[in-house]
Design an enzyme around this catalytic site. Structure first.
Site, PDB file in Angstrom:
ATOM      1  N   GLY A  47       0.813  -1.209   0.000  1.00 49.26           N
ATOM      2  CA  GLY A  47       0.000   0.000   0.000  1.00 49.26           C
ATOM      3  C   GLY A  47       0.842   1.252   0.000  1.00 49.26           C
ATOM      4  N   GLY A  57       2.634   3.590   1.513  1.00 49.22           N
ATOM      5  CA  GLY A  57       3.227   3.746   2.837  1.00 49.22           C
ATOM      6  C   GLY A  57       3.700   5.148   3.146  1.00 49.22           C
ATOM      7  N   ASP A  98       8.887   5.277   7.886  1.00 44.90           N
ATOM      8  CA  ASP A  98       8.555   6.502   8.614  1.00 44.90           C
ATOM      9  C   ASP A  98       7.677   7.446   7.804  1.00 44.90           C
ATOM     10  OD1 ASP A  98      10.314   7.519   6.728  1.00 44.90           O
ATOM     11  OD2 ASP A  98      11.908   7.973   8.166  1.00 44.90           O
ATOM     12  N   GLY A  99       7.306   7.025   6.584  1.00 46.60           N
ATOM     13  CA  GLY A  99       6.419   7.845   5.775  1.00 46.60           C
ATOM     14  C   GLY A  99       7.081   9.002   5.067  1.00 46.60           C
ATOM     15  N   ARG A 143       3.669  13.838  -7.612  1.00 49.38           N
ATOM     16  CA  ARG A 143       3.636  13.057  -8.842  1.00 49.38           C
ATOM     17  C   ARG A 143       2.263  13.163  -9.485  1.00 49.38           C
ATOM     18  NH1 ARG A 143       6.069   7.243  -7.218  1.00 49.38           N
ATOM     19  NH2 ARG A 143       4.084   7.051  -6.127  1.00 49.38           N
ATOM     20  N   ASP A 175       4.167  -4.389  -7.433  1.00 43.82           N
ATOM     21  CA  ASP A 175       3.507  -3.188  -6.916  1.00 43.82           C
ATOM     22  C   ASP A 175       4.075  -1.920  -7.539  1.00 43.82           C
ATOM     23  OD1 ASP A 175       5.739  -4.148  -5.125  1.00 43.82           O
ATOM     24  OD2 ASP A 175       5.497  -2.130  -4.318  1.00 43.82           O
ATOM     25  N   ASN A 176       5.105  -2.054  -8.364  1.00 43.94           N
ATOM     26  CA  ASN A 176       5.669  -0.910  -9.081  1.00 43.94           C
ATOM     27  C   ASN A 176       5.357  -0.962 -10.573  1.00 43.94           C
ATOM     28  OD1 ASN A 176       6.805   0.020  -6.704  1.00 43.94           O
ATOM     29  ND2 ASN A 176       8.796  -0.920  -7.078  1.00 43.94           N
ATOM     30  N   ASP A 191       7.289   4.814 -10.098  1.00 41.57           N
ATOM     31  CA  ASP A 191       8.121   4.619  -8.908  1.00 41.57           C
ATOM     32  C   ASP A 191       9.611   4.596  -9.251  1.00 41.57           C
ATOM     33  OD1 ASP A 191       6.028   4.611  -7.122  1.00 41.57           O
ATOM     34  OD2 ASP A 191       5.727   2.456  -7.223  1.00 41.57           O
TER      35      ASP A 191
END
Length: 497
Positions: free
Chosen positions: A92, A94, A126-127, A177, A261-262, A271
């Site tokens: 997801g 993140g 840590d986002g 983006r 996922d990319n 990504d």
């Protein structure tokens, strides 16, 4: 249509209209004392945003995470995926926050903040994103667009002095983006792996209706029905992915993290992490320092893309029971990729059309480049000068100068076989038009990063100006088209960002 302010944008939230299980609504975590390092006027024009709006206080507040996009619904999406060939389960967004979807003059664009804080999908992260990787992503998407390769786009780069711990302490940044959609192969894998066919169907219907509406119509001889629409969608994703891989290979681009996922469901480059444009050519070049086994090496990218497509096809099996029909669609990949790659390479070699017996000519060039560590970009660029009767620059790139000249003589003989209209100057001009002089080499990105750390966006401006038209030589910019300096060999990029 040009909007004077962000408030005048036409904002839609189609992804947010999906059921709540597809995402989590949440606010970004703003950067402290944010500063706008760069805003991209060309990308802004895609959503009808004026240049003046980019310099407004409101623009900085929205794209630093301080306030929502007017009319938008901020969320983080859930998806799953395979990472380095291993099932990783739920992933997801993140550290990414989707602000909303904006209607532009020629289509809709989702706006997403990357590095805007933790989400329920952050896992151990840590986002945050660091300045280093954010500059690289900001530049890479525009470089790929300049090369004519489908990609997400970059709108804004906001920086802060907030510390972020990676291998060392770095500073935080947020890159905005843009993409028509950020749906990934892993978005489909998520619902398939959880055995939730209803949600899988909802996602498939959303993608087909919004991005592939033509897939609703049966082709001649096909029976109507939902399976047909899904198979046609898979066929279109397969085609786009195959052609994307041909584009990557033709410019010496390595993605570095081709996890499912990319992988974009729209066939876009998505990504940008530890990517790289090759300097010294190696068939098995690995751009990602974290890729110890070379799974995503340059020569493996096309086959990895097919492997990823099979994971997507497997996800759709819950909706399309006919395994042979799915396999037949995926089996088209190799033919499409090979045709697209040969078309690109024919143009790079100055051939009007590709013939089956041209394969050894190309293979021998790549092997010669590999053995001599010849620069990928400059080898193809200097072919045009050799066609003009000046092969010395081409030879200078090879340790074995005689072998390079002998290979070029084979190419010249192939040119001569094309007969009428075999004008050397016109052929060379055509080759220059497709072989870039400027690519985003790692050392050029590093120079921009160093300047950005000092608050100077001048190198970003310079690179964007060159990379938007990479095949056209610009006066006074020889250094940007030169072989990399010795210190560039020490640059390592990895999954840490």
């Amino acid at each position: 249509m040009t909007a004077a302010t962000l408030a005048q944008l036409r904002v839609d939230n189609s992804f947010a209209a999906l059921p709540a299980a597809f995402y989590t609504r949440l606010a970004p975590q703003p950067l402290t004392a944010p500063r706008l390092l760069h805003a991209n006027e060309q990308a802004a024009a895609l959503i009808g945003l004026s240049a003046d709006a980019l310099r407004s206080d409101e623009f900085l507040r929205v794209f630093s995470g301080q306030q929502p996009l007017p009319g938008g619904q901020t969320l983080a999406a859930v998806y799953s995926g395979h990472q380095f060939g291993v099932w990783a389960g739920q992933l997801g967004d993140g550290r990414a926050h989707l602000l909303g979807e904006v209607a532009g003059p020629d289509g809709n664009w989702e706006l997403q903040l990357k590095g805007a804080g933790m989400t329920p999908y952050s896992r151990m992260g840590d986002g945050r994103a660091v300045l280093r990787s954010s500059v690289r992503e900001y530049l890479a998407s525009e470089a790929m667009h300049g090369l004519g390769i489908p990609t997400t786009r970059s709108l804004a780069l906001v920086v802060s002095d907030d510390p972020v711990m990676r291998e060392t302490v770095e500073t935080a940044a947020i890159v905005t983006r843009m993409s028509p959609s950020f749906v990934r192969f892993g978005s489909f894998e998520h619902w398939s792996s959880r055995r939730q066919p209803d949600e899988l169907r909802i996602l498939a219907d959303y993608v087909i209706d919004k991005f592939y509406p033509e897939c609703r119509e049966p082709r001649p001889g096909e029976a109507p029905g939902p399976d047909g629409a899904l198979l046609r969608m898979l066929a279109e994703v397969t085609r786009r992915t195959a052609e994307l891989m041909a584009g990557w290979q033709a410019v010496g681009f390595c993605h570095g993290v081709m996890n499912t996922d990319n992988m974009s469901i729209l066939g876009l480059t998505l990504d940008y992490g530890p990517y790289g444009f090759m300097d010294a050519f190696r068939l098995d070049h690995i751009c990602n320092h974290s890729d110890s086994e070379g799974r995503y090496a340059w020569n493996r990218q096309p086959s990895v893309a097919l492997w990823n497509l099979y994971r997507l096809g497997g996800s759709l099996h819950a909706l399309v029971p006919d395994v042979e029909a799915l396999r037949a669609v995926l089996d088209s990949y190799e033919v499409i990729f090979t045709r697209a790659f040969h078309q690109r390479m024919a143009a790079k070699l100055g051939l009007r059309e590709w013939r089956a017996d041209d394969e050894p000519l190309l293979d021998d060039l790549l092997r010669l480049m590999h053995d001599n560590r010849a620069d990928f970009t400059l080898t193809f660029r200097r072919l045009a000068d050799a066609v003009r009767g000046r092969p010395q620059g081409l030879q200078d790139l090879f340790i074995d100068r005689d072998a390079a000249l002998a290979w070029f003589e084979r190419l010249a003989a192939r040119h001569a076989q094309e007969g009428a209209g075999n004008d050397a100057q016109a052929r060379a001009a055509g080759m220059d038009a497709v072989n870039p002089l400027y690519v985003l080499r790692n050392h050029l990105a590093e120079q921009a990063i160093r300047a950005a750390k000092a608050g100077d966006a001048g190198e970003i401006d310079t690179l964007l100006a060159l990379l938007r038209d990479p095949c056209v030589e610009q006066p006074g910019r020889d250094a940007y088209a030169a072989l990399p300096p010795d210190w560039a060999g020490g640059i390592e990029v990895s999954c840490s960002s």
